[in-house]
Scaffold this active site. Structure first.
Site, short mmCIF file in Angstrom:
data_model
loop_
_atom_site.label_atom_id
_atom_site.label_comp_id
_atom_site.label_asym_id
_atom_site.label_seq_id
_atom_site.Cartn_x
_atom_site.Cartn_y
_atom_site.Cartn_z
CE LYS A 144 -18.29 -25.09 -9.82
NZ LYS A 144 -17.10 -24.23 -9.76
CD GLU A 186 -7.95 -28.58 -8.17
OE1 GLU A 186 -8.41 -28.06 -7.13
OE2 GLU A 186 -8.10 -28.09 -9.30
CE LYS A 228 -15.81 -29.87 -5.64
NZ LYS A 228 -15.18 -30.06 -6.95
CD GLU A 238 -18.32 -21.31 -8.45
OE1 GLU A 238 -17.65 -22.35 -8.34
OE2 GLU A 238 -18.27 -20.56 -9.44
NE ARG A 242 -19.13 -26.25 -6.18
CZ ARG A 242 -19.76 -27.27 -6.72
NH1 ARG A 242 -21.06 -27.43 -6.52
NH2 ARG A 242 -19.11 -28.15 -7.47
CG ASN A 246 -13.52 -21.43 -8.74
OD1 ASN A 246 -13.31 -22.36 -9.51
ND2 ASN A 246 -14.74 -21.03 -8.42
#
Length: 375
Positions: A144, A186, A228, A238, A242, A246
């Protein structure tokens, strides 16, 4: 010894290396991906000042010339203006498709350099050398790339996978404690969304991770990257699973918008409070039990991250404005709000068509002002 985590994407597969001393091996590791013995290195002033000489020497040892493209630090650099500046400097170097771009910095540099690489002459290879904990466990992996706009965060970008990611733990020795906590958000996210065992390990080892204990830190980073990588290999663009990555971001991005994307609220801090809000909102909707929501909040708070709106600079917020920002989120579809919510610790799911009125009511209960009411 470094740990190797493969990201399985067919002919675009690549490895993420996690360990100590990788910066000194960067030239040898990057050499197979370039043809003319040079790489444009996009970095910010802070990182380049601290670690630029190490990278330059490592590249030179492998016969690779580093061509620095140094940008100001901070989220504001991740803009149309910043993208134009970096792109122009790459063009001035007369890079061709046989050259590579090396992103050497935190998430801002990785996003900016990666997006510039994605659009430069319709695509040029790039390598990620993330220098913050947050970038090592999240933004450097998965392809991304994006810039921010006045209308929201990461709204203009592209999927552009790196050829290699080098997550050197030694560069984290110079990272401020606040940035370590932001990166930890994260890490604990992965436990909260899909690995209860990892979440429970983090409950016991949060202090060791934040203290940069080599073994604890390596395990936390490697496990996060493994999770991930597995999700990205399954759902690169996504379209499904995926989106779980978020967790906390819908609330978090709204708070970042209200606080101006600056130092008042770092991205990881916004994700921390956003995840706590997501678990409490799940409990309010009857999807998760209150004990899990409280345990999630305690585990996040144990790292020093915020978990309540009152912990965020700028509080009290206008609930209506926060919901308005959520409507601009990339995950929103046809004006409908999408959230990542939870059934339990380690069991998150994508919730589409969430009632905006329920979100508004929840935010007011959390301490935000009703829409239109002056603080």
């Amino acid at each position: 010894m470094s740990r190797i985590v493969p990201v399985g994407l067919g002919d675009r597969a690549y490895d993420v290396l996690v360990g100590e001393g990788l910066l000194e091996q960067a030239g040898r590791l990057i050499a197979p991906f370039q043809k003319r013995g040079r790489t444009a290195v996009v970095s910010d002033e802070t990182v380049w000042g601290m670690h630029g000489a190490r990278l330059t020497a490592a590249l030179a040892a492998a016969g690779i010339e580093a061509l620095p493209v140094i940008v100001p630090p901070g989220e504001q650099t991740k803009s149309f203006e910043g993208l134009a500046d970096v792109s122009d400097r790459l063009l001035a170097m007369e890079l061709d498709r046989g050259d590579i771009v090396t992103a050497f910095g935190g998430g801002v540099v990785g996003d900016l350099a990666g997006f510039a690489a994605a659009i430069y002459k319709r695509g040029i290879d790039f390598v990620q050398i993330p220098t913050t904990l947050l970038a090592q466990v999240d933004s450097s992996v998965g392809g991304k790339t994006a810039i921010d706009t006045p209308r929201g965060k990461n709204l203009v970008g592209a999927f552009h996978q790196p050829r290699l990611v080098l997550a050197d733990q030694t560069v984290l020795s110079t990272l401020p404690d606040r940035e370590m906590r932001a990166g930890y958000a994260e890490i604990i996210k992965y436990g909260l969304l899909g690995d209860r065992v990892f979440f429970e390990w983090l409950e016991m080892n949060v202090a060791a991770v934040l203290a940069r204990d080599p073994e604890a830190l390596a395990h936390a980073v490697a496990r996060s990257v493994e999770m991930k990588a597995e999700i990205v290999a399954e759902d690169e663009k996504e379209q499904g699973r995926r989106a779980l990555l978020n967790l906390g971001h819908t609330f978090g991005h709204a708070l970042e918008s209200e606080t101006g994307y600056g130092d008042a609220l770092l991205h990881g801090e916004a994700v921390g409070v956003g995840m706590a809000l997501a678990f409490r909102f799940s409990a309010r909707l009857g999807l998760a039990n209150g004990q899990d929501a409280e345990r999630a909040s305690r585990a996040i708070a144990a790292s020093g991250l915020p978990t309540r709106l009152r912990d965020v600079p700028g509080h009290p917020f206008d609930a209506g404005r926060l919901v308005m920002h959520m409507g601009q989120d990339k995950k929103a579809e046809a004006g409908r709000l999408t959230f990542i919510l939870a059934r339990a610790l380690g069991d998150a799911f994508v919730a589409k068509d969430v009632d905006a009125a329920a979100v508004l009511e929840f935010l007011v209960a959390e301490g935000a002002h009703p829409s239109g009411e002056k603080p």
